[in-house]
Motif scaffolding. Structure first.
Motif, mmCIF file in Angstrom:
data_model
loop_
_atom_site.group_PDB
_atom_site.id
_atom_site.type_symbol
_atom_site.label_atom_id
_atom_site.label_comp_id
_atom_site.label_asym_id
_atom_site.label_seq_id
_atom_site.Cartn_x
_atom_site.Cartn_y
_atom_site.Cartn_z
ATOM 1 N N LEU A 91 -71.996 -27.118 -0.213
ATOM 2 C CA LEU A 91 -71.756 -25.681 -0.087
ATOM 3 C C LEU A 91 -70.855 -25.142 -1.192
ATOM 4 C CD1 LEU A 91 -71.264 -25.328 3.790
ATOM 5 C CD2 LEU A 91 -73.376 -25.184 2.450
ATOM 6 N N GLY A 92 -70.515 -25.985 -2.175
ATOM 7 C CA GLY A 92 -69.695 -25.528 -3.300
ATOM 8 C C GLY A 92 -68.298 -25.108 -2.902
ATOM 9 N N VAL A 93 -67.728 -25.747 -1.889
ATOM 10 C CA VAL A 93 -66.441 -25.330 -1.340
ATOM 11 C C VAL A 93 -65.318 -25.624 -2.324
ATOM 12 C CG1 VAL A 93 -64.755 -25.762 0.493
ATOM 13 C CG2 VAL A 93 -67.192 -25.580 1.040
ATOM 14 N N ALA A 94 -64.414 -24.653 -2.487
ATOM 15 C CA ALA A 94 -63.227 -24.793 -3.316
ATOM 16 C C ALA A 94 -62.108 -23.973 -2.676
ATOM 17 C CB ALA A 94 -63.497 -24.295 -4.741
ATOM 18 N N PRO A 95 -60.839 -24.275 -2.995
ATOM 19 C CA PRO A 95 -59.741 -23.511 -2.381
ATOM 20 C C PRO A 95 -59.864 -22.011 -2.575
ATOM 21 C CG PRO A 95 -58.880 -25.415 -3.563
ATOM 22 C CD PRO A 95 -60.341 -25.345 -3.886
ATOM 23 N N SER A 96 -60.367 -21.575 -3.721
ATOM 24 C CA SER A 96 -60.450 -20.150 -4.021
ATOM 25 C C SER A 96 -61.487 -19.415 -3.187
ATOM 26 C CB SER A 96 -60.768 -19.948 -5.504
ATOM 27 O OG SER A 96 -61.998 -20.558 -5.838
ATOM 28 N N CYS A 136 -61.651 -19.882 0.166
ATOM 29 C CA CYS A 136 -61.240 -20.015 1.562
ATOM 30 C C CYS A 136 -60.261 -18.926 1.988
ATOM 31 C CB CYS A 136 -60.605 -21.381 1.801
ATOM 32 S SG CYS A 136 -61.725 -22.759 1.507
ATOM 33 N N GLU A 137 -60.392 -18.529 3.238
ATOM 34 C CA GLU A 137 -59.493 -17.570 3.854
ATOM 35 C C GLU A 137 -58.376 -18.303 4.579
ATOM 36 O OE1 GLU A 137 -57.713 -15.619 7.191
ATOM 37 O OE2 GLU A 137 -59.237 -17.184 7.379
ATOM 38 N N GLY A 138 -57.159 -17.769 4.485
ATOM 39 C CA GLY A 138 -56.051 -18.260 5.285
ATOM 40 C C GLY A 138 -55.822 -19.751 5.166
ATOM 41 N N ALA A 139 -55.748 -20.413 6.333
ATOM 42 C CA ALA A 139 -55.426 -21.843 6.394
ATOM 43 C C ALA A 139 -56.660 -22.725 6.355
ATOM 44 C CB ALA A 139 -54.629 -22.125 7.663
ATOM 45 N N THR A 140 -57.827 -22.167 6.058
ATOM 46 C CA THR A 140 -59.060 -22.947 6.142
ATOM 47 C C THR A 140 -59.057 -24.131 5.181
ATOM 48 O OG1 THR A 140 -60.283 -20.973 6.810
ATOM 49 C CG2 THR A 140 -61.576 -22.828 6.000
ATOM 50 N N TRP A 141 -58.576 -23.937 3.954
ATOM 51 C CA TRP A 141 -58.549 -25.055 3.003
ATOM 52 C C TRP A 141 -57.622 -26.161 3.501
ATOM 53 C CZ3 TRP A 141 -61.339 -27.320 -0.397
ATOM 54 C CH2 TRP A 141 -60.778 -28.233 -1.289
ATOM 55 N N THR A 194 -69.854 -11.149 -18.271
ATOM 56 C CA THR A 194 -69.048 -10.163 -18.988
ATOM 57 C C THR A 194 -67.616 -10.149 -18.504
ATOM 58 O OG1 THR A 194 -69.687 -8.467 -17.389
ATOM 59 C CG2 THR A 194 -71.059 -8.698 -19.362
ATOM 60 N N LEU A 195 -67.218 -11.085 -17.612
ATOM 61 C CA LEU A 195 -65.849 -11.135 -17.129
ATOM 62 C C LEU A 195 -65.463 -12.587 -16.952
ATOM 63 C CD1 LEU A 195 -65.607 -10.381 -13.309
ATOM 64 C CD2 LEU A 195 -67.695 -11.101 -14.449
ATOM 65 N N ASP A 196 -64.172 -12.813 -16.847
ATOM 66 C CA ASP A 196 -63.688 -14.162 -16.607
ATOM 67 C C ASP A 196 -63.943 -14.499 -15.149
ATOM 68 O OD1 ASP A 196 -62.315 -16.526 -16.238
ATOM 69 O OD2 ASP A 196 -60.632 -15.942 -17.500
ATOM 70 N N TRP A 197 -64.777 -15.509 -14.871
ATOM 71 C CA TRP A 197 -65.160 -15.861 -13.509
ATOM 72 C C TRP A 197 -63.990 -16.415 -12.716
ATOM 73 C CZ3 TRP A 197 -64.549 -21.053 -12.393
ATOM 74 C CH2 TRP A 197 -64.450 -21.913 -13.477
ATOM 75 N N ARG A 198 -62.870 -16.778 -13.386
ATOM 76 C CA ARG A 198 -61.700 -17.298 -12.676
ATOM 77 C C ARG A 198 -60.705 -16.210 -12.297
ATOM 78 N NH1 ARG A 198 -61.184 -21.464 -17.551
ATOM 79 N NH2 ARG A 198 -61.744 -19.478 -18.498
ATOM 80 N N ASP A 199 -60.983 -14.952 -12.636
ATOM 81 C CA ASP A 199 -60.065 -13.859 -12.377
ATOM 82 C C ASP A 199 -60.199 -13.379 -10.937
ATOM 83 O OD1 ASP A 199 -58.214 -11.811 -12.871
ATOM 84 O OD2 ASP A 199 -59.841 -10.391 -13.273
ATOM 85 N N ARG A 200 -59.133 -13.555 -10.136
ATOM 86 C CA ARG A 200 -59.091 -13.106 -8.735
ATOM 87 C C ARG A 200 -60.337 -13.566 -7.979
ATOM 88 N NH1 ARG A 200 -55.280 -9.055 -8.081
ATOM 89 N NH2 ARG A 200 -56.416 -8.160 -6.325
ATOM 90 N N PRO A 201 -60.551 -14.874 -7.845
ATOM 91 C CA PRO A 201 -61.804 -15.378 -7.261
ATOM 92 C C PRO A 201 -62.033 -14.935 -5.822
ATOM 93 C CG PRO A 201 -60.200 -17.149 -7.524
ATOM 94 C CD PRO A 201 -59.664 -15.965 -8.260
ATOM 95 N N ARG A 202 -60.982 -14.834 -5.014
ATOM 96 C CA ARG A 202 -61.195 -14.397 -3.621
ATOM 97 C C ARG A 202 -61.741 -12.979 -3.567
ATOM 98 N NH1 ARG A 202 -56.882 -17.907 -3.011
ATOM 99 N NH2 ARG A 202 -57.163 -19.469 -1.358
ATOM 100 N N ASP A 203 -61.214 -12.108 -4.427
ATOM 101 C CA ASP A 203 -61.760 -10.750 -4.483
ATOM 102 C C ASP A 203 -63.220 -10.777 -4.914
ATOM 103 O OD1 ASP A 203 -59.270 -9.843 -3.772
ATOM 104 O OD2 ASP A 203 -58.713 -9.146 -5.777
ATOM 105 N N SER A 204 -63.540 -11.662 -5.861
ATOM 106 C CA SER A 204 -64.918 -11.763 -6.340
ATOM 107 C C SER A 204 -65.850 -12.213 -5.228
ATOM 108 C CB SER A 204 -64.994 -12.740 -7.518
ATOM 109 O OG SER A 204 -64.297 -12.241 -8.637
ATOM 110 N N ILE A 205 -65.416 -13.217 -4.436
ATOM 111 C CA ILE A 205 -66.267 -13.730 -3.360
ATOM 112 C C ILE A 205 -66.460 -12.671 -2.292
ATOM 113 C CG2 ILE A 205 -66.503 -15.507 -1.592
ATOM 114 C CD1 ILE A 205 -66.866 -16.427 -4.525
#
Length: 255
Positions: free
Chosen positions: A173-178, A180-185, A225-236
Motif C-alpha cells: 500500500l506504499g505506506v510511509a510516515p508522511s 499517516c494521521e495522528g498516532a497511526t504510524w 512541477t512541484l517538490d513532491w516532498r513539500d508538505r506531504p500530508r497536505d498533498s495526500i
C-alpha cells in the motif's frame, strides 16, 4: 468449539479473499489491537483502489507514488490490489483466532548486550549463506510481481509472523510516515516490532523505493512541477481526501 474457559464468540466461515468483518463478542486484547490496525489498512487500501485510477495526472500524485517506487499507475494499482487481498486474509485469520479465544502474545524484545556476555560467548563461524529472494515486490521489475492465489494467501498468513504480514501489506500500500494521521504510524511500528517483522528489511525497502522514485523522476523532469516532498500530508489530503488512519466506518460489533 465449546470450552467454558474460552471467550464466547460467534462462528467464522471459511477464508475468502475479500471478507467483511464478522461479529466477535469478546476479542482478546492483542487480537483487538491488530484487528483495528488491519481494518485501518484495509479501508485505506480500498480507498486507493477506488480513487487512484482518476488521480494519476494530479499534481500531488508524486507524494503518494514515492512510497511505491514508481509513478506507473498500473503497477501501483496491482500492488494495492495485492495489499487488499493480504489485509483481508489476515483479518479473516485474526477473526478466526478471536472466535476461539486465542490471543497472540507479542514477542519479547532481546535484553541489551553486556560486556561479560560477549566475553563468555563461544564464537562459531558459519559458511556464507546463499542469497535469498527478496520478500517484498520489486516495483522496478515487473517480472518479480505476482498476485497470490487464495490458497497461497491463506498459507502465507498461517505460516508467517503477523508482523511480517503487516509489513508486506504496508509495502503493497506504499505506506510511509508522511501518509499517516495522528498516532497511526506509531501503531504500525508497534505491530511490526512486537509481532515479528524484520525492521531492517522493511526500512531498507522503503529507502530503496524512494531512491528508485527519484531516479525515475530525474529521467522525466517535466512530469512534476512541484517538490513532491513539500508538505506531504497536505498533498495526500488534497489527492485522496483522507490520510491513513482517518476513521473507517465502524463494524457492526466491537472488532
Amino acid at each position: 468449539v465449546s470450552n467454558p474457559t474460552m471467550h464466547q464468540t460467534a462462528q467464522t466461515s471459511e477464508p475468502t479473499p475479500n471478507p467483511e468483518p464478522e461479529m466477535v463478542r469478546t476479542v482478546p486484547p492483542c487480537i483487538g489491537f491488530l484487528l483495528k490496525l488491519v481494518r485501518v489498512l484495509l479501508y485505506y487500501g480500498r480507498r486507493l483502489d477506488r480513487d487512484l485510477p482518476a488521480k494519476a495526472d494530479h499534481q500531488r500524485f508524486p507524494a503518494l507514488a514515492a512510497g511505491f517506487g514508481t509513478h506507473d499507475i498500473g503497477r501501483i494499482l496491482a500492488q494495492v490490489h495485492r495489499g487488499i487481498l493480504r489485509a483481508a486474509m489476515l483479518q479473516r485469520w485474526l477473526l478466526a483466532r478471536a472466535a476461539l479465544g486465542w490471543d497472540i502474545e507479542p514477542r519479547h524484545q532481546a535484553a541489551p548486550a553486556a560486556l561479560a556476555d560477549i566475553d563468555a560467548l563461544a564464537m562459531h563461524l558459519r559458511p556464507p549463506a546463499q542469497p535469498r529472494r527478496r520478500s517484498f515486490s520489486e516495483p522496478d521489475d515487473a517480472t518479480d510481481f505476482a498476485i497470490p492465489s487464495l490458497k497461497e494467501l491463506e498459507s502465507q498468513v498461517r505460516r508467517r509472523s503477523v508482523g511480517r504480514s503487516i509489513a508486506e501489506i504496508c509495502m503493497d500500500l506504499g505506506v510511509a510516515p508522511s501518509l499517516c494521521e495522528g498516532a497511526t504510524w506509531d501503531e504500525i511500528l508497534q505491530a511490526l516490532m512486537r509481532y515479528g517483522a524484520n525492521l531492517g528489511q522493511f526500512f531498507a525497502e522503503q529507502a530503496r523505493r524512494r531512491d528508485n522514485f527519484l531516479a525515475e523522476r530525474d529521467k522525466r523532469p517535466e512530469t512534476w512541477t512541484l517538490d513532491w516532498r513539500d508538505r506531504p500530508r497536505d498533498s495526500i489530503r488534497l489527492l485522496l481526501g483522507i490520510l491513513l488512519g482517518d476513521s473507517p466506518p465502524e463494524p457492526a460489533a466491537g472488532v
